[in-house]
Design a protein around this motif. Structure first.
Motif, short mmCIF file in Angstrom:
data_model
loop_
_atom_site.label_atom_id
_atom_site.label_comp_id
_atom_site.label_asym_id
_atom_site.label_seq_id
_atom_site.Cartn_x
_atom_site.Cartn_y
_atom_site.Cartn_z
N ALA A 165 0.83 -1.24 0.09
CA ALA A 165 -0.13 -0.01 0.16
C ALA A 165 0.97 1.26 -0.02
CB ALA A 165 -0.87 0.05 1.17
N ASN A 166 1.98 1.34 0.62
CA ASN A 166 2.73 2.33 0.73
C ASN A 166 4.09 2.17 -0.01
OD1 ASN A 166 0.86 3.76 2.50
ND2 ASN A 166 1.40 2.41 4.19
N SER A 167 4.33 1.42 -0.75
CA SER A 167 5.61 1.06 -1.34
C SER A 167 5.53 1.47 -2.89
CB SER A 167 5.83 -0.44 -1.36
OG SER A 167 5.87 -0.79 0.21
N THR A 168 4.92 2.26 -3.42
CA THR A 168 4.90 2.43 -4.77
C THR A 168 5.19 4.05 -5.13
OG1 THR A 168 2.65 2.98 -4.85
CG2 THR A 168 3.20 0.72 -5.43
N GLY A 169 6.11 4.32 -6.11
CA GLY A 169 5.93 5.69 -6.72
C GLY A 169 7.23 6.49 -6.26
N SER A 170 7.65 6.78 -5.11
CA SER A 170 8.51 7.32 -4.68
C SER A 170 9.72 7.15 -5.15
CB SER A 170 8.58 7.67 -2.99
OG SER A 170 8.95 6.21 -2.44
N GLY A 171 10.26 5.99 -5.50
CA GLY A 171 11.45 5.51 -6.08
C GLY A 171 11.62 5.61 -7.36
N SER A 172 10.56 5.86 -8.20
CA SER A 172 10.69 5.90 -9.66
C SER A 172 10.38 7.08 -10.23
CB SER A 172 9.20 4.81 -10.04
OG SER A 172 9.07 4.70 -11.55
N ALA A 173 10.98 7.15 -11.56
CA ALA A 173 10.62 8.46 -12.26
C ALA A 173 9.57 8.43 -12.74
CB ALA A 173 11.95 8.69 -13.41
N TYR A 174 8.68 7.38 -13.08
CA TYR A 174 7.61 7.03 -13.79
C TYR A 174 6.38 6.87 -12.84
CZ TYR A 174 10.91 5.85 -17.14
OH TYR A 174 12.20 5.63 -18.03
N ALA A 175 5.00 7.59 -13.20
CA ALA A 175 4.04 7.09 -12.35
C ALA A 175 3.40 5.98 -12.57
CB ALA A 175 2.80 8.06 -12.92
N TYR A 176 3.48 5.44 -13.97
CA TYR A 176 2.92 4.08 -14.23
C TYR A 176 3.39 3.82 -15.65
CZ TYR A 176 -1.11 6.31 -16.31
OH TYR A 176 -2.10 6.87 -16.89
N SER A 177 3.43 2.37 -16.09
CA SER A 177 3.60 2.17 -17.38
C SER A 177 2.49 1.27 -18.06
CB SER A 177 5.08 1.65 -17.72
OG SER A 177 6.06 2.31 -17.02
N ILE A 178 2.44 1.33 -19.42
CA ILE A 178 1.38 0.53 -20.03
C ILE A 178 2.07 -0.48 -20.89
CG2 ILE A 178 -0.58 0.47 -21.60
CD1 ILE A 178 -1.32 1.61 -18.91
N ALA A 179 2.06 -1.78 -20.90
CA ALA A 179 2.72 -2.71 -21.51
C ALA A 179 1.66 -3.45 -22.66
CB ALA A 179 3.21 -3.67 -20.59
N GLN A 180 2.15 -3.25 -23.79
CA GLN A 180 1.23 -3.89 -24.76
C GLN A 180 2.02 -4.85 -25.62
OE1 GLN A 180 -1.25 -0.88 -27.10
NE2 GLN A 180 0.64 0.63 -26.45
N TYR A 181 1.22 -6.24 -25.79
CA TYR A 181 1.74 -7.44 -26.20
C TYR A 181 1.44 -8.00 -27.67
CZ TYR A 181 3.43 -8.19 -21.49
OH TYR A 181 4.11 -8.19 -20.21
N ASN A 182 0.48 -7.52 -28.21
CA ASN A 182 -0.24 -7.74 -29.24
C ASN A 182 -0.05 -6.81 -30.69
OD1 ASN A 182 -2.74 -8.51 -27.21
ND2 ASN A 182 -1.37 -10.14 -28.28
N SER A 183 -0.06 -7.29 -31.76
CA SER A 183 -0.16 -6.69 -33.14
C SER A 183 -1.30 -5.74 -33.00
CB SER A 183 -0.26 -7.39 -34.24
OG SER A 183 -0.71 -6.93 -35.48
N PRO A 184 -1.14 -4.62 -33.70
CA PRO A 184 -2.42 -3.65 -34.06
C PRO A 184 -3.47 -4.26 -34.79
CG PRO A 184 -0.51 -2.39 -34.69
CD PRO A 184 0.09 -3.92 -34.33
N PHE A 185 -3.31 -5.42 -35.56
CA PHE A 185 -4.17 -6.05 -36.31
C PHE A 185 -4.79 -7.07 -35.56
CE2 PHE A 185 -1.58 -4.30 -39.66
CZ PHE A 185 -2.65 -3.70 -40.48
N ARG A 186 -4.54 -7.32 -34.22
CA ARG A 186 -5.13 -8.39 -33.52
C ARG A 186 -6.48 -7.72 -32.62
NH1 ARG A 186 -2.62 -13.23 -29.44
NH2 ARG A 186 -4.70 -13.92 -28.89
N PHE A 187 -7.66 -8.12 -32.73
CA PHE A 187 -8.86 -7.58 -32.15
C PHE A 187 -9.44 -8.23 -30.99
CE2 PHE A 187 -8.44 -5.85 -36.64
CZ PHE A 187 -8.62 -4.46 -36.14
N ILE A 188 -9.08 -9.63 -31.18
CA ILE A 188 -9.80 -10.37 -30.03
C ILE A 188 -8.59 -11.05 -29.11
CG2 ILE A 188 -10.95 -12.72 -29.59
CD1 ILE A 188 -12.56 -12.01 -32.35
N GLY A 189 -8.69 -11.20 -27.82
CA GLY A 189 -7.70 -11.83 -26.93
C GLY A 189 -6.42 -11.00 -26.81
N ARG A 190 -6.59 -9.67 -27.01
CA ARG A 190 -5.56 -8.61 -26.64
C ARG A 190 -5.06 -8.55 -25.25
NH1 ARG A 190 -4.17 -5.36 -30.56
NH2 ARG A 190 -3.12 -3.94 -29.20
N VAL A 191 -4.09 -8.62 -24.97
CA VAL A 191 -3.50 -8.53 -23.62
C VAL A 191 -2.43 -7.39 -23.62
CG1 VAL A 191 -1.87 -9.80 -21.88
CG2 VAL A 191 -3.17 -11.14 -23.37
#
Length: 218
Positions: free
Chosen positions: A169-195
């Motif tokens: 609960a109190n262990s996020t954010g202060s040691g990182s330069a970023y607020a959060y990140s978004i990881a995308q795993y799929n091709s833009p042409f994949r419409f179903i089952g995207r992660v």
């Protein structure tokens, strides 16, 4: 003229789609804690290539940064090396560092094992920078569909709510330069089952919780 401007973008999307089908390398991690709506992973030391983007839009920034990274792995580096596509494409958000106090973004691509110790230097005009990660813990929440300007903040808020009820609960954010990140795993042409995933760095990577040997290693 309109068709001429559209064609390069479509060609890039086709190349990305083909590359992501064969994207078999990802950063290695161990799951140290798992709940129904999030997990905490211990990521190992790794090398990435990073593209800063000063766009107001998450989607535009990701497109711009990835376009330069894709040129890099296709040979726009001082060695003219072709580098295999990896996953995920990671967009990290720095609040207030962009134009008119908007967010700034850094788009990152994990480098294959072959290039971890000595990444080829990018051509200067690409404005890319090597990014060396030390082993540390990351809280992760999965979500489906496309990652858009309209939903990434909501997904990050859901992860923050889950973490507020956890030992981290109190262990996020202060040691990182970023607020959060978004990881995308799929091709833009994949419409179903995207992660997709929201990532938030956990402070204190040397804490006991982050050193526990999990059962799931990736």
């Amino acid at each position: 003229m309109a068709n001429q401007s559209i064609f390069p973008s479509l060609l890039l999307l086709l190349l990305v789609s083909r590359a992501l089908v064969h994207a078999i390398e990802s950063p290695q991690f161990t799951v140290v804690h798992s709940e129904s709506d999030f997990e905490v992973r211990l990521y190992r030391d790794s090398s990435w290539m990073s593209a800063p983007a000063r766009e107001i839009s998450f989607e535009k920034a990701t497109k711009d940064g990835f376009h330069r990274l894709f040129q890099y792995i296709q040979g726009a580096n001082l060695n003219s090396s072709r580098i295999a596509m990896t996953a995920p494409v990671l967009t990290s958000i720095v609040p207030g560092a962009g134009p008119l106090h908007s967010s700034a973004y850094f788009i990152g691509l994990y480098l294959p094992i072959k290039f971890q110790t000595s990444p080829p230097l990018p051509l200067p005009e690409l404005n890319l920078h090597p990014d060396k990660w030390l082993s540390h813990c990351i809280a992760v929440r999965k979500f489906s569909g496309f990652a858009r300007d309209s939903n990434i903040v909501k997904e990050a808020e859901k992860l923050a709510t889950s973490l507020s009820r956890s030992p981290w609960a109190n262990s996020t954010g202060s040691g990182s330069a970023y607020a959060y990140s978004i990881a995308q795993y799929n091709s833009p042409f994949r419409f179903i089952g995207r992660v997709n995933e929201v990532w938030v760095d956990i402070d204190g990577s040397q804490t006991k919780e982050c050193q526990v040997s999990g059962l799931e290693v990736y």
